[in-house]
Design a protein around this motif. Structure first.
Motif, mmCIF file in Angstrom:
data_model
loop_
_atom_site.group_PDB
_atom_site.id
_atom_site.type_symbol
_atom_site.label_atom_id
_atom_site.label_comp_id
_atom_site.label_asym_id
_atom_site.label_seq_id
_atom_site.Cartn_x
_atom_site.Cartn_y
_atom_site.Cartn_z
ATOM 1 N N ASP A 1 87.443 68.498 75.494
ATOM 2 C CA ASP A 1 87.705 67.515 74.448
ATOM 3 C C ASP A 1 86.459 66.699 74.111
ATOM 4 O OD1 ASP A 1 90.315 68.363 74.447
ATOM 5 O OD2 ASP A 1 91.038 66.743 75.729
ATOM 6 N N VAL A 2 85.711 66.314 75.132
ATOM 7 C CA VAL A 2 84.510 65.503 74.914
ATOM 8 C C VAL A 2 83.343 66.367 74.449
ATOM 9 C CG1 VAL A 2 82.769 64.061 76.064
ATOM 10 C CG2 VAL A 2 85.191 63.727 76.570
ATOM 11 N N GLY A 3 83.184 67.529 75.074
ATOM 12 C CA GLY A 3 82.039 68.372 74.760
ATOM 13 C C GLY A 3 82.213 69.228 73.536
ATOM 14 N N GLU A 4 83.463 69.675 73.233
ATOM 15 C CA GLU A 4 83.740 70.613 72.148
ATOM 16 C C GLU A 4 82.797 71.825 72.235
ATOM 17 O OE1 GLU A 4 86.250 70.732 70.279
ATOM 18 O OE2 GLU A 4 87.138 68.748 70.494
ATOM 19 N N ARG A 5 81.879 71.994 71.317
ATOM 20 C CA ARG A 5 80.999 73.170 71.362
ATOM 21 C C ARG A 5 80.036 73.118 72.547
ATOM 22 N NH1 ARG A 5 76.451 72.980 66.666
ATOM 23 N NH2 ARG A 5 75.736 74.707 67.946
ATOM 24 N N TYR A 6 79.958 71.994 73.229
ATOM 25 C CA TYR A 6 79.136 71.862 74.431
ATOM 26 C C TYR A 6 80.010 71.680 75.667
ATOM 27 C CZ TYR A 6 75.577 71.127 70.891
ATOM 28 O OH TYR A 6 74.752 71.280 69.810
ATOM 29 N N ALA A 7 81.211 72.252 75.629
ATOM 30 C CA ALA A 7 82.146 72.101 76.749
ATOM 31 C C ALA A 7 81.580 72.679 78.034
ATOM 32 C CB ALA A 7 83.477 72.778 76.403
ATOM 33 N N GLY A 8 80.861 73.799 77.943
ATOM 34 C CA GLY A 8 80.277 74.396 79.139
ATOM 35 C C GLY A 8 79.243 73.495 79.782
#
Length: 459
Positions: A375-382
């Protein structure tokens, strides 16, 4: 997810009447693939610990040598979490996860090759390198799964999906001693290790041929399911994630500190609990076996319940912030109080109940924690997931040293009339750290992503 988003998803599903094409369910097959690799990861990870008795005998290693091998894994696993997350965000999951599973499977099997040369002085150093490489490959596994769930699951399904993945990892960790014990008796430890290695190799082939990074790239996903997934992601986020953005995020700091404080205490259950129960509590081997296994069994159930509870709360209330916070804030606080209470408990059954309750309350936090990374990272979730897991594992490595020192203390510590034995002080620290982890959830706001959206979702 807001109430209107949930309503839109229901509209899409209702739009497909029985006479029309219904949405496919490929995203749940993707979730099943993620759960299966979580099981394999823990079979390979815990499998080495299960085989240490045979490895020590064949290679003439000491307990100190085995400790160095465990340290090699922890160093690599903690150090390569963020690079693993960055790579999954940059290049996608399909190729990366295949390489990771292939790598950690081959380094698992490589242990048996080293064991063919027990007389060589270099054998221990080769084995140390194998364990370091194993940790390096495994480090990217769960950040890559976080990336995969972000791409494939809707926001109101993410915590449930992550809960099932971590439930699967607990299943792998709980049952691998039984599985490998039977295989050791049947065909010897070297053949048994190669059997579990081949499970990973087969998974790599099947996954790489079938999986694609995005639902839009997979022919089995029909238009209706694609709409559900794309709408369920929320908004499209553009822009570059700089290190300054990452370090300035209060939510990222909250997640990392929460996982660090919680990991410091919870890792005791899967590392030093048997030694504590048998050598410091004076329990029998049979009692120690059960009190070591039962908390992990409770964790299996808690991971699934925690994820579904978080998503259910969001669907009912529309409050995404507290839908993620609630499990951790309440669960970790209760875990802290429960483990602190064990200091005054001498009855074996009550002690077992408190340990099971502690681990249950800790694991009810796992699904929402990893969903919050998405939720916080979205496209940077990894990347966010890698940072959180890195801090958790570094704290776990510190715990093994601190716990060893406190458990071996012969004299009570305290001031005036307040004195505690070293083992009791350790559990005071565990209780305090669980409560600090709970408070860190108050820093996490999943409605504020790292990179602001510049365009609304086209659907």
């Amino acid at each position: 997810m807001a109430q209107n988003d949930v309503g839109q998803l229901k509209t899409i599903e209702e739009r497909s009447a029985p006479s029309q094409t219904r949405p496919t369910r490929v995203r749940y097959q993707v979730l099943a693939a993620g759960c299966s690799v979580a099981v394999i990861a823990y079979i390979h990870r815990v499998g080495f610990a299960t085989a240490t008795t045979e490895i020590k005998s064949d290679l003439c290693l000491s307990s100190q040598d085995i400790g160095f091998l465990m340290t090699a894994f922890l160093l690599a696993y903690g150090g390569f979490e963020v690079p693993g997350g960055l790579l999954s965000d940059r290049f996608g999951v399909r190729h990366l996860l295949t390489i990771l599973v292939l790598g950690w499977s081959l380094t698992t099997g490589g242990i048996t090759v080293v064991a063919l040369f027990p007389g060589l002085a270099v054998a221990f150093y080769l084995l140390w390198m194998m364990r370091f490489l194993f940790g390096m490959f495994q480090a990217g596994g769960f950040p890559a799964l976080s990336r995969m769930m972000t791409d494939w699951m809707t926001r109101h399904e993410r915590a449930s999906a992550q809960g099932l993945i971590w439930m699967s990892s607990r299943l792998g960790g709980a049952f691998v001693p039984l599985l490998l014990g039977a295989l050791f008796a049947w065909c010897g430890w070297k053949s048994a290790v190669w059997i579990v290695t081949e499970i990973g190799l087969v998974w790599c082939v099947v996954f790489w041929l079938w999986f694609r990074n995005q639902p839009e790239e997979m022919s089995q996903v029909n238009v209706l399911e694609r709409e559900i997934i794309v709408l369920g992601r929320g908004q499209v986020f553009h822009g570059h994630l700089g290190w300054g953005t990452l370090f300035r995020s209060r939510s990222v700091w909250g997640l990392c500190l929460m996982y660090g404080f919680g990991g410091f205490a919870a890792t005791f259950f899967v590392t030093m609990l048997p030694d504590y129960l048998q050598n410091h509590r004076g329990l029998s081997a049979g009692q120690t076996k059960w009190l070591t296994s039962l908390p992990l069994g409770c964790g299996i159930l808690a991971c699934a319940i925690g994820g579904f509870l978080s998503d259910w709360f969001i669907r009912r209330s529309g409050n995404r912030k507290w839908g993620r916070r609630l499990n951790g804030s309440v669960g970790l606080t209760l875990a802290g109080l429960a483990i602190f209470s064990t200091i005054w408990v001498h009855n074996v059954y009550l002690l077992g109940g408190l340990l099971c309750f502690t681990f249950f309350c800790n694991d009810i936090n796992m699904g929402p924690a990893w969903a919050a990374c998405a939720d916080v990272g979205e496209r940077y979730a990894g990347t966010v997931g890698g940072a959180m897991n890195m801090i958790g594992n570094l704290a776990a490595a510190a715990m093994t040293t601190i716990a060893g020192v406190l458990l071996d203390l012969k004299r009570p510590i305290g001031v005036g009339v307040f004195h505690l034995a070293g083992r009791d002080l350790l559990f005071v620290v565990f209780g305090l750290f669980f409560i600090l982890a709970a408070l860190c959830w108050l820093l996490v706001d999943v409605t504020q992503p790292l990179v602001k959206s510049t365009a609304s979702n086209p659907n």
